[in-house]
Design a protein around this motif. Structure first.
Motif, PDB file in Angstrom:
ATOM      1  N   ARG A 140      19.119  10.373  23.155  1.00 37.54           N
ATOM      2  CA  ARG A 140      19.538  11.770  23.310  1.00 37.54           C
ATOM      3  C   ARG A 140      18.997  12.627  22.173  1.00 37.54           C
ATOM      4  N   ALA A 143      15.347  13.351  22.871  1.00 36.55           N
ATOM      5  CA  ALA A 143      15.174  14.379  23.888  1.00 36.55           C
ATOM      6  C   ALA A 143      15.312  15.776  23.296  1.00 36.55           C
ATOM      7  N   ARG A 144      16.010  15.891  22.164  1.00 35.15           N
ATOM      8  CA  ARG A 144      16.163  17.180  21.478  1.00 35.15           C
ATOM      9  C   ARG A 144      15.199  17.322  20.305  1.00 35.15           C
ATOM     10  N   ASP A 352      10.895  25.507  23.385  1.00 34.46           N
ATOM     11  CA  ASP A 352      10.930  26.327  24.600  1.00 34.46           C
ATOM     12  C   ASP A 352      10.828  27.815  24.281  1.00 34.46           C
ATOM     13  N   ASP A 366      19.356  22.826  23.965  1.00 31.71           N
ATOM     14  CA  ASP A 366      18.202  21.938  23.994  1.00 31.71           C
ATOM     15  C   ASP A 366      16.954  22.770  23.749  1.00 31.71           C
ATOM     16  N   GLU A 369      11.131  21.546  24.754  1.00 26.51           N
ATOM     17  CA  GLU A 369      10.594  21.547  26.112  1.00 26.51           C
ATOM     18  C   GLU A 369       9.835  20.253  26.370  1.00 26.51           C
ATOM     19  N   THR A 370       9.090  19.786  25.369  1.00 29.95           N
ATOM     20  CA  THR A 370       8.340  18.528  25.439  1.00 29.95           C
ATOM     21  C   THR A 370       8.388  17.871  24.067  1.00 29.95           C
ATOM     22  N   PRO A 379       9.529  10.422  27.808  1.00 29.25           N
ATOM     23  CA  PRO A 379      10.212  10.728  29.077  1.00 29.25           C
ATOM     24  C   PRO A 379      11.519  11.458  28.801  1.00 29.25           C
ATOM     25  N   ARG A 380      11.886  12.342  29.702  1.00 32.16           N
ATOM     26  CA  ARG A 380      13.121  13.106  29.572  1.00 32.16           C
ATOM     27  C   ARG A 380      14.269  12.398  30.273  1.00 32.16           C
TER      28      ARG A 380
END
Length: 380
Positions: A140, A143-144, A352, A366, A369-370, A379-380
């Motif tokens: 997690r 992902a951030r 983002d 969040d 974006e990538t 991977p998200r």
């Protein structure tokens, strides 16, 4: 009845420094855990991850040669070969040899180095359930945008418990999608004597709490070749500070040393605005740390730490962003990460937004974006 053995090499508990038991009767010894981690790191480093980032509004490089603290470049392209930055410059100047790389159009967004949380405490036990929960938390965080972190473990007086925690930390580090730098907190000489040989193969640092002029120095000898870090010292005249790298931002001796202070969002340093002012005015390196744990305070995003540093400690945004990237890398002993320059590890975050400072507008959201880890899109 025979005791447990390593499921990979067959060593018994008596022949290994320690074993960590997993579900279904599976166990792994310290040497196999170390080997698995090394193989995973080598595989990731040689995976041939190639990528071309285009359509970037601006990139924060943390390369002061490009101007200012953050070294911001407008409208660049970033070429990555085998997980490292191979070229960065104006997209209009992109050499033809990079145009065949797999391309990711950032769509007018900004790019920053991967975020780094300099200190977490994600493992409260060696069981597989704790490791699995910590791995989920790391995913997690990734992902951030958190591509690396410092993990602190240990601090008990039970050698067997410490050995199991060190093994669990090694397992977490080898299986985590992000980089994990391990620091072992040493409680005393008996624990150091029993656990240090195995811990030195997994942890990069040994954190020592000073108990007087001689104790810290003696413990440091026992935990070699790990680099010792001296935690807050209660003895103002203690000579054991010489040669140590303090781990906290408290005290004049830290400011007078080569240490990298950690701004802990859950600790008293968050409110030490006068200390932050001194650090900034002296041009000192600084890192941000959440001290997140699975059974206590935790935050899954470094942007929250950036916001806390700016809002709670009066830090400028530029310094806070640098501390959350390059400063964090230096604090965990990684000279390669935390910047975008030729040859650097390609751990990057595509935000983002076209302006990185808008991180402050939604610190709990969040922002990533990538996320790129070693040249591959996570991977998200």
């Amino acid at each position: 009845m025979p005791g447990p053995t390593c499921s990979f090499c067959g060593k018994s508990r008596e022949r290994a420094d320690y074993l960590v038991a997993g579900p279904g009767g599976v166990s792994i010894c310290d040497q196999c855990a170390e080997l698995a981690g090394r193989v995973a790191r080598e595989a990731l480093g040689s995976a041939g991850n190639d990528l071309l980032l285009t359509g970037i509004a601006r990139a924060v490089t943390n390369d002061r040669r490009l101007g200012g603290l953050l070294g911001v470049i407008e409208a660049p392209a970033i070429a990555i070969r085998e997980g490292r930055i191979s070229w960065i410059g104006a997209e209009s100047d992109l050499p033809r040899r990079y145009r065949d790389l797999p391309e990711h159009d950032c769509g007018g967004r900004s790019v920053v180095p991967g975020f780094i949380d300099a200190s977490t405490r994600l493992l409260s036990g060696p069981e597989e359930v704790h490791i699995a929960s910590a791995l989920e938390f790391c995913a997690r965080m990734l992902a951030r945008g958190t591509t690396a972190m410092g993990l602190h473990v240990g601090g008990t007086s039970d050698p067997e418990a410490e050995a199991q925690l060190i093994a669990a930390a090694g397992s977490l580090g080898s299986r985590s999608p992000s980089t994990v730098a391990i620091t072992w907190t040493v409680a005393g000489p008996e624990v150091a004597r029993v656990v240090a040989p195995a811990a030195s193969r997994i942890a990069g640092y040994a954190e020592i709490t000073c108990g007087g002029d001689e104790q810290a120095a003696n413990l440091a000898k026992r935990v070699a070749p790990m680099k010792p870090r001296l935690r807050t010292c209660d003895h103002p005249a203690c000579r054991c500070w010489v040669g140590f790298e303090p781990a906290t931002a408290v005290g004049r001796k830290v400011l007078g040393s080569a240490a990298i202070p950690l701004l802990r969002v859950a600790g008293p340093e968050r409110f030490a605005s006068d200390l932050i002012g001194r650090i900034e005015s002296e041009g000192r390196a600084l890192a941000l740390a959440s001290e997140s744990s699975l059974d206590g305070f935790r935050t899954e995003g470094v942007p929250f730490l950036i916001h806390a540093a700016v809002d709670g400690a009066g830090m400028s945004f530029e310094v806070a962003l640098w501390a959350a990237t390059r400063g964090g890398a230096l604090a965990i002993g990684d000279q390669e990460r935390g910047r975008i320059r030729l040859g650097a590890h390609a751990d990057l975050v595509v935000l983002d937004t076209s302006d990185p400072s808008t991180i402050l507008d939604k610190p709990d959201g969040d922002q990533a974006e990538t996320v790129v880890v070693a040249g591959a899109i996570a991977p998200r």
